[in-house]
Design an enzyme around this catalytic site. Sequence first.
Site, mmCIF file in Angstrom:
data_model
loop_
_atom_site.group_PDB
_atom_site.id
_atom_site.type_symbol
_atom_site.label_atom_id
_atom_site.label_comp_id
_atom_site.label_asym_id
_atom_site.label_seq_id
_atom_site.Cartn_x
_atom_site.Cartn_y
_atom_site.Cartn_z
ATOM 1 N N HIS A 159 0.877 -1.169 0.000
ATOM 2 C CA HIS A 159 0.000 0.000 0.000
ATOM 3 C C HIS A 159 0.919 1.225 0.000
ATOM 4 C CE1 HIS A 159 -2.753 3.009 1.745
ATOM 5 N NE2 HIS A 159 -3.758 2.203 1.465
ATOM 6 N N ASP A 236 3.167 -4.326 7.849
ATOM 7 C CA ASP A 236 1.884 -3.641 7.708
ATOM 8 C C ASP A 236 0.802 -4.712 7.810
ATOM 9 O OD1 ASP A 236 -0.491 -2.592 6.797
ATOM 10 O OD2 ASP A 236 0.280 -1.945 4.858
ATOM 11 N N GLN A 239 -4.556 -5.446 6.912
ATOM 12 C CA GLN A 239 -5.548 -6.344 6.312
ATOM 13 C C GLN A 239 -5.526 -7.729 6.945
ATOM 14 O OE1 GLN A 239 -7.768 -5.181 4.318
ATOM 15 N NE2 GLN A 239 -6.843 -3.275 3.583
ATOM 16 N N LYS A 262 -10.505 -0.550 10.310
ATOM 17 C CA LYS A 262 -10.711 -1.711 9.434
ATOM 18 C C LYS A 262 -11.082 -2.944 10.252
ATOM 19 C CE LYS A 262 -7.185 -0.260 6.069
ATOM 20 N NZ LYS A 262 -7.940 0.509 5.089
ATOM 21 N N CYS A 402 -4.691 2.534 -3.711
ATOM 22 C CA CYS A 402 -3.467 3.001 -3.055
ATOM 23 C C CYS A 402 -2.354 1.960 -3.182
ATOM 24 C CB CYS A 402 -3.691 3.365 -1.591
ATOM 25 S SG CYS A 402 -4.848 4.714 -1.377
#
Lengths: 446, 170
Positions: A159, A236, A239, A262, A402
């Site tokens: 991202h 990261d 997700q 999220k 993104c």
Amino acid sequence: MSTSASATGGPTVSSPASSTGFDLDRVRADFPILRRTVRGGKRLVYLDSAATSQKPVEVLDAERAFYEVSNAAVHRGAHQLAEEATEAYEQARRRIAGFVGAAAGDLIFTKNATEALNLAAYSFTNATAKSAVGADLPDGAERFVLKPGDEIVVTEMEHHANLVPWQEVCVKTGARLRWLGITDDGRLDLSRLGEIVNERTKVLAVVHQSNLLGTINPLKPLAERAREVGALFVVDACQSVPHVPVDVADTGADLIAWSGHKMLGPMGIGCLWGRAEVLAAMPPFITGGSMIKVVRMESSTYADPPQRFEAGVPMAAQAVGLAAAVEYLERLGMDVVAAHERELTGYLLNRMRELSGVAIIGPETTVDRGGTVSFVIDGVHAHDVGQVLDDRGVAVRVGHHCAWPTCERFGVRATARASLAVYNGRDDVDALIDAIGDTQRFFGTR
Amino acid sequence: MNATLGRETDPQLEAMYQEVILDHYRHPHGRGLREPFDTEVHHVNPVCGDEITLRLSLRTADEGAGEQEVNLSFEAQGCSISQAAASVMFEQVEGVPLTRALAVGEQFRELMDSATREVNVDEETLGDGIAFAGVARYPARVKCALLPWMALRDAAARVVGPEVVEGDRE
């Protein structure tokens, strides 16, 4: 399973029984927004949870209760409300840390995951700038001091939030950015890992689950290689934390960033977890009130983590809301959440593979992939796909998500992306598939 | 081709995807970069990645005595709305005086504001651009429709100076 008193009311939606023994209707009833209709009375089919998830009523109630009962500026003042607000904020930190198997003192709250990743990146920029003028740095900060010849490694599936900050670090320090590529089937190409991550590598920053491809990357070999060469391993996890059980110790990471909104939590809060000795060695990022030890006109000294990285009045209500989201997920059980979403991802992939003129961008099986599925339709631009889907009440994201370089890797300008969450069912997938057919008919490609 | 489905389709959606728009999308006019040109601009919509490269040269008609006329060429990639908007724009401004082209652009910008306020659109000036009226109802698509027009305005400002382009507005 939710035991919320609010799990009543709302329309009954058909939801075929899941093999995981999970009560989808009950879960859906906890999300007030799912009762609304869109575009002329159509049921909301929300398939954009990778952008932001919807919020259960418990989260909304927790935020409201904080403001109604205990609202005060955290870590300031000695009155009762200040004490209660501070305790609510720190209790939220303990709960959220516990959710990922972390110690509370190793969890920093940020505005969002992007800020968390910038915090990590600026540790390098700031340590390098301070080192150049001989300023004081925390013990152990040498590993954050960069020079020309040093290298930072990311992947082609990042991202922008885990790419652009590292590009900036390179511009400011003279370090060189390198990256691991993607295979044709949407997997991280590890064939050159040993060459690309080498003794010059100071940072290896990798997405856990791609927000565009859905690919879940194998952290173990990456962590091992980073450790071998002494690079900081940054993950990261935006997700992955909302969808599968994540234990920080299992990841082998030094720093992990993720967002609250999220994972059923409020907007305005993100998280950065770090190994204690790593955080201790990092210079401050945003400076000002409440991150200091002693302030004199000439100079200041700084608090220990996590306060060192939380300047200004923090987002206490959002922390309380995120703690409620964590409790909600824990009550459902992250294993149950993961199993439900995995089953549904398999169903979505199967149905999508049956369609002609539709291509999945990313892995086509559920092996090491999450419920974020990007696709393109022959002869119809993703924006136009999104428009017809929206007309059918189906909310997906369209564009480059993104992750522009990832799009370029697959030779597409933009994709449509359906992303699943705990409140989705087969009826949502069916609505998507029907709407894709409508799109093809609308544009005359089928 | 059949741009209607009937079943449950919101009239607003069909109002946006006018036959004129879909025709221009499938059979775009004026594509391909040409030489010579006075300036080249590249505009993107960073939200979706739609892009246009536009070349503009101004020719003076009547051996230097007349108005400067627009000579345009472009390459564009993106959704039906942005591609059709570029094609319609080409049809409307190619070979016409710059002041006239900018006036059409202003009318188009006005039209794109029509969902949020009362606008005063001169349909005669707007020509085929009126087909984009339905786009204004979808805020996320307005930028798609405006992309070529913004590129043209930028290119014009580079050639004749921003004060001339700005001065053309009310």
